[in-house]
Design a protein around this motif. Sequence first.
Motif, PDB file in Angstrom:
ATOM      1  N   ASP A 158     -38.686  44.230 117.993  1.00  0.00           N
ATOM      2  CA  ASP A 158     -37.730  45.110 117.326  1.00  0.00           C
ATOM      3  C   ASP A 158     -38.123  45.157 115.838  1.00  0.00           C
ATOM      4  O   ASP A 158     -37.650  44.346 115.024  1.00  0.00           O
ATOM      5  CB  ASP A 158     -36.304  44.568 117.513  1.00  0.00           C
ATOM      6  N   ILE A 171     -42.511  37.004 120.406  1.00  0.00           N
ATOM      7  CA  ILE A 171     -42.822  38.245 121.128  1.00  0.00           C
ATOM      8  C   ILE A 171     -43.733  37.947 122.330  1.00  0.00           C
ATOM      9  O   ILE A 171     -43.562  38.501 123.411  1.00  0.00           O
ATOM     10  CB  ILE A 171     -43.443  39.292 120.164  1.00  0.00           C
ATOM     11  N   HIS A 194     -41.485  36.690 124.922  1.00  0.00           N
ATOM     12  CA  HIS A 194     -40.701  37.803 125.485  1.00  0.00           C
ATOM     13  C   HIS A 194     -41.559  38.595 126.495  1.00  0.00           C
ATOM     14  O   HIS A 194     -41.074  38.965 127.569  1.00  0.00           O
ATOM     15  CB  HIS A 194     -40.253  38.782 124.383  1.00  0.00           C
ATOM     16  N   ARG A 202     -35.350  45.190 113.098  1.00  0.00           N
ATOM     17  CA  ARG A 202     -34.723  43.870 112.924  1.00  0.00           C
ATOM     18  C   ARG A 202     -35.658  42.955 112.111  1.00  0.00           C
ATOM     19  O   ARG A 202     -35.220  42.261 111.198  1.00  0.00           O
ATOM     20  CB  ARG A 202     -34.426  43.264 114.304  1.00  0.00           C
ATOM     21  N   GLU A 203     -36.944  43.005 112.430  1.00  0.00           N
ATOM     22  CA  GLU A 203     -37.907  42.170 111.700  1.00  0.00           C
ATOM     23  C   GLU A 203     -37.931  42.521 110.218  1.00  0.00           C
ATOM     24  O   GLU A 203     -38.003  41.635 109.356  1.00  0.00           O
ATOM     25  CB  GLU A 203     -39.318  42.335 112.290  1.00  0.00           C
ATOM     26  N   LYS A 255     -33.353  40.714 127.069  1.00  0.00           N
ATOM     27  CA  LYS A 255     -34.148  41.934 126.880  1.00  0.00           C
ATOM     28  C   LYS A 255     -34.842  42.338 128.186  1.00  0.00           C
ATOM     29  O   LYS A 255     -34.886  43.518 128.541  1.00  0.00           O
ATOM     30  CB  LYS A 255     -35.184  41.724 125.765  1.00  0.00           C
TER      31      LYS A 255
HETATM   32  O1  LIG Z   1     -33.803  39.654 117.540  1.00  0.00           O
HETATM   33  C1  LIG Z   1     -34.584  39.976 118.441  1.00  0.00           C
HETATM   34  O2  LIG Z   1     -34.535  41.089 118.999  1.00  0.00           O
HETATM   35  C2  LIG Z   1     -35.610  39.045 118.886  1.00  0.00           C
HETATM   36  O3  LIG Z   1     -36.275  39.279 119.873  1.00  0.00           O
HETATM   37  C3  LIG Z   1     -35.865  37.828 118.066  1.00  0.00           C
HETATM   38  C4  LIG Z   1     -36.975  38.053 117.035  1.00  0.00           C
HETATM   39  C5  LIG Z   1     -37.041  36.737 116.213  1.00  0.00           C
HETATM   40  O4  LIG Z   1     -37.800  35.844 116.591  1.00  0.00           O
HETATM   41  O5  LIG Z   1     -36.279  36.610 115.246  1.00  0.00           O
HETATM   42  C6  LIG Z   1     -38.263  38.276 117.755  1.00  0.00           C
HETATM   43  C7  LIG Z   1     -38.762  39.529 117.993  1.00  0.00           C
HETATM   44  C8  LIG Z   1     -38.178  40.743 117.426  1.00  0.00           C
HETATM   45  O6  LIG Z   1     -39.153  41.671 117.034  1.00  0.00           O
HETATM   46  C9  LIG Z   1     -37.200  40.447 116.358  1.00  0.00           C
HETATM   47  C10 LIG Z   1     -36.672  39.200 116.161  1.00  0.00           C
END
Ligand SMILES: O=C(O)C(=O)C[C@]1(C(=O)O)C=C[C@@H](O)C=C1
Length: 128
Positions: free
Chosen positions: A60, A97, A100, A63-64, A51
């Motif tokens: 994201d 996060i 990240h 995705r969450e 990323k």
């Molecule tokens: O899948 C991602 O984009 C990730 O960064 C991984 C992850 C996770 O820990 O599962 C972490 C942060 C995102 O908001 C979504 C999912």
Amino acid sequence: MTTSSTGTGDVDPAVREELARLRDSIDNIDAAVVHMLAERFKCTQQVGRLKAEHRLPPADPAREARQITRLRTLAENAKLDPAFAEKFLNFIIAEVIRHHEHIADGATRSTAGNSAGSPTGTPAPTTD
Ligand SMILES: O=C(O)C(=O)C[C@]1(C(=O)O)C=C[C@@H](O)C=C1
């Protein structure tokens, strides 16, 4: 009360054995959870670097939302409180996060006017 504050005072040996057996299983499960979490964080560290390299946002939310829906269903099927499962996932994701952001921060600092920056987005060493 026949038990001391340590909880191991005047206890029937059979009960003590049963407790020890259950605690052995708990210790094994805790070890498995730690190892699984360590593997998960190894994957998310790679996601964090990817990323950062491609200037994608650390979080994201879409995705969450999918992960939470999926995990709540898995929890229900496993007879685990889905609210607890959701809280647990959110707790882990918040830490991911944070990692990240740290990686992205390092990537930004190492490329800002500095040609010696790491092309992999590996965070620069911090002083804290
Ligand atoms: O899948 C991602 O984009 C990730 O960064 C991984 C992850 C996770 O820990 O599962 C972490 C942060 C995102 O908001 C979504 C999912």
